[in-house]
Every structure is written in structure tokens, then in C-alpha cells.
Write an enzyme that holds these catalytic residues in place. Sequence first.
Site, PDB file in Angstrom:
ATOM      1  N   SER A 203       0.545  -1.282   0.702  1.00  0.00           N
ATOM      2  CA  SER A 203      -0.277  -0.225  -0.140  1.00  0.00           C
ATOM      3  C   SER A 203       1.515   1.443   0.026  1.00  0.00           C
ATOM      4  CB  SER A 203      -1.183   0.161   1.169  1.00  0.00           C
ATOM      5  OG  SER A 203      -1.506   0.491   1.057  1.00  0.00           O
ATOM      6  N   ASP A 265      -8.692  -4.707  -5.824  1.00  0.00           N
ATOM      7  CA  ASP A 265      -8.621  -4.007  -4.912  1.00  0.00           C
ATOM      8  C   ASP A 265      -8.555  -2.803  -5.610  1.00  0.00           C
ATOM      9  OD1 ASP A 265      -7.339  -2.794  -3.345  1.00  0.00           O
ATOM     10  OD2 ASP A 265      -5.315  -3.444  -3.665  1.00  0.00           O
ATOM     11  N   HIS A 319      -8.028  -5.085  -0.315  1.00  0.00           N
ATOM     12  CA  HIS A 319      -6.357  -4.348   0.093  1.00  0.00           C
ATOM     13  C   HIS A 319      -5.668  -5.475   1.016  1.00  0.00           C
ATOM     14  CE1 HIS A 319      -3.423  -1.416  -0.602  1.00  0.00           C
ATOM     15  NE2 HIS A 319      -3.886  -1.324   0.900  1.00  0.00           N
TER      16      HIS A 319
END
Length: 388
Positions: A203, A265, A319
Site C-alpha cells: 500500500s 483491489d 487490499h
Amino acid sequence: MAVFPLPQLEDNAVLLPSSQTNSTQPQLCDVWRDIQGAHNWNGLLDPMVPNLKAEALRYGNLAQLCYDAFDGKSYSKNYGTCYHSKRYLFNKMGMSESGYQVTKYVYANTNLLNQVFGEKPKDQGVWLGFIAVCTDPNEIRRLGRRDIVIAWRGTQTAWRYSCAAGATVNISSRDLVVSEIERLIQVYEKEMDNLSITFTGHSLGAALATLSAYDIKQMLCAKHNFHQIPVTVFAFASPRVGNPAFAKRVEEIGVKVLRFVNKRDLVPKVPGVCMNENVGCLSKLLHWLPWTYFHVGVELPLHNNSPFIQHTHNLAYFHNLELYLHLLDGYVGSKQPFSWSGRDHALVNKSCDLLREKYEIPPKWWQEQNKGLVKGPDGKWTQPSEEE
């Protein structure tokens, strides 16, 4: 300790015999430059060669460690730091056999951290990750070189993200990484031909890994004796981090980036939802616009074809890094069924609720025993001091 039942594989899942996965592949020490992206992973991804999958999972585990070792409890006196000291990090987190030694923790202390991470830093700043070097002779022989790894932590919540803030991460943490890498290179200068630098993160951590890899490669290129050291990024769920000029420069200086993307995602789709690398000539004409962003490197799409995973409408779960590692573990090729190769499926439910009920794994089961409190000689429960 509870013993989780072994899964019963369904028709669309395959457990590959070890003879199929290991009998013909070369030793990692002989092909490590290809695994690190020397030829942009051509011919290694579809189908994915076992050496590459194993290395990507290994670096993914280091990125996950950054989440597991972070004290994110607002009521803790050590809030915003790592649970363990550099000396004990790998041992305490069950990775004593990693072969690496942590040399530096990376902290950042800016006003942006409260906006992006939602965390109020302590005096030394918020812990963002670590720098470690491979020191075990057996692991160095297995890898074929001495590896320096930089692992970055992402946000605690999937939606608490800002690419602009990631791009302007505190200058002190940037300088810290550059200076520590320079120091380590000087220490191991005699091993220059067998030295690698690897970044990993998930991320926002993946975005920071890309940006800091760019910084390091620029530094190496400026020093003639260092330019040949390979710099690689294993990025999980990375958003776009720069404009077309940045993407071009990353390629020119030789930073190798392998991005793992869960197709469901949303984070890898931002920023630049409309103006990105997929709109062809239009992006080249309008590259000067501030909302034009390009991905860098090579993308490996991961499909949600695991028989372990239940259907869900919770987009945040797609995610999750442990889900990424689970899907990568079962990935063989773009048109191949999920092939479970033994990674513990219970890890998927560490911080979410994605496994099917029949596997009897409780949701969000990862938690610190007694929330970090220990009972002292006087019978009172208190928080222990940080380890030295």
C-alpha cells in the site's frame, strides 16, 4: 494452542507435488540476478517460476512484519513505535532463521503523518520500517549474494491513504535511508559484485519503497563505483506514485519494480483514475496535467480464484496484505487454477474475515496476548518497558 484443521481442497485447487516444483528449477544462487529483475522478469511470470515466487513471498513476509510489529494501540505508552528493539525483532516475530540483521529503524515525524497514517508520533517519530542486511553465511550462499533489504510499513487502514503525502514523506527519514545504505555499501565494498538492495512494502509502504528505491539508485548512479548494484522493489498493492516523467526516469536508471496487484483491489487504481498509463497517446499529450499518474515497472495481476476465500462485498478486505500473499502462494499462471502450495491459510484471517466458515478459522484472530500487559511481582498488571 489451538490447532487449525487442514483444508480440504476443492476441484479447482491443486496441491503440486514437491517433485513438480523443485526438481528442475536452478539454484537461486545461480539465477539471482534474473529473480531480482535483471531482464524485467521476462519468461518468469506466466507461468511463475518457483524461485521467483519463493523470493516474492519472502519479501512480502518482511512487509507484513512491519504491520505485525507495529504498536498501533492509542492507549499504549509506546504508541507509534515498534514492539521490539532492532536486536530482537526477527526473533520475537518468529523469523529467527531469516539470516538478516536489522541495522536501522526508519522513523518519520511530520504533520502529514497524522493525516495519512492517522497516527500521532512520539518524540522519535512514528516507526515506518527497518533496514536489514543478510549476515548469515549459509543464507548468503543460498541467495548468491549479500542482500540489503528495506521494508516499509503501510497504513493501518486501507482507505486512509494519500499519494501526495507519500511523495512528500519527511525528509529526515529519506536522508536516514540514503545515509544508512551508503554506510552499508562502504562496509561491504569488497563484495560489490555480489551485493543487492531490495525494497518491499504494501500500500503506502509500496509507494514509499518505490520512491526510496529511486532515491537510492540516483545516489548509486552518481557514484561510479556503485552504479552496478541492482536495486529491486517487490511492491504489493502499490498506488501510482508519479507522473510519466518519473516513470520514464525510473526505467532509465534501472530500478526494477515488480508490482503484485489484486484485480479487485481499488488502491492500485489511484491516483490518476482517468489519466494514466492505460489511455495511450492522450496521456502523452496531457502529461503535464497534475492528475496524470503512471505506474512503474512490471505488473503481476493476482486473481481471486482461491477456494479458501468466501464471497464478500467488503472492498477493504481485497487490499489486505495477507490475502495478497495467499493469492501469490497459489498463483501458477494467468490461466491456471489456484494451486495451494502449503502456506498457512489461517494467516488470511489475521485481521479480516475472508476464509470460508468450513475451515473453522476465527476472523481477526491476530492479537497481542493480554494486549501487552504483564503481571508484575506485586500482582498488578502494567505495560512493560521497551526492550533494550
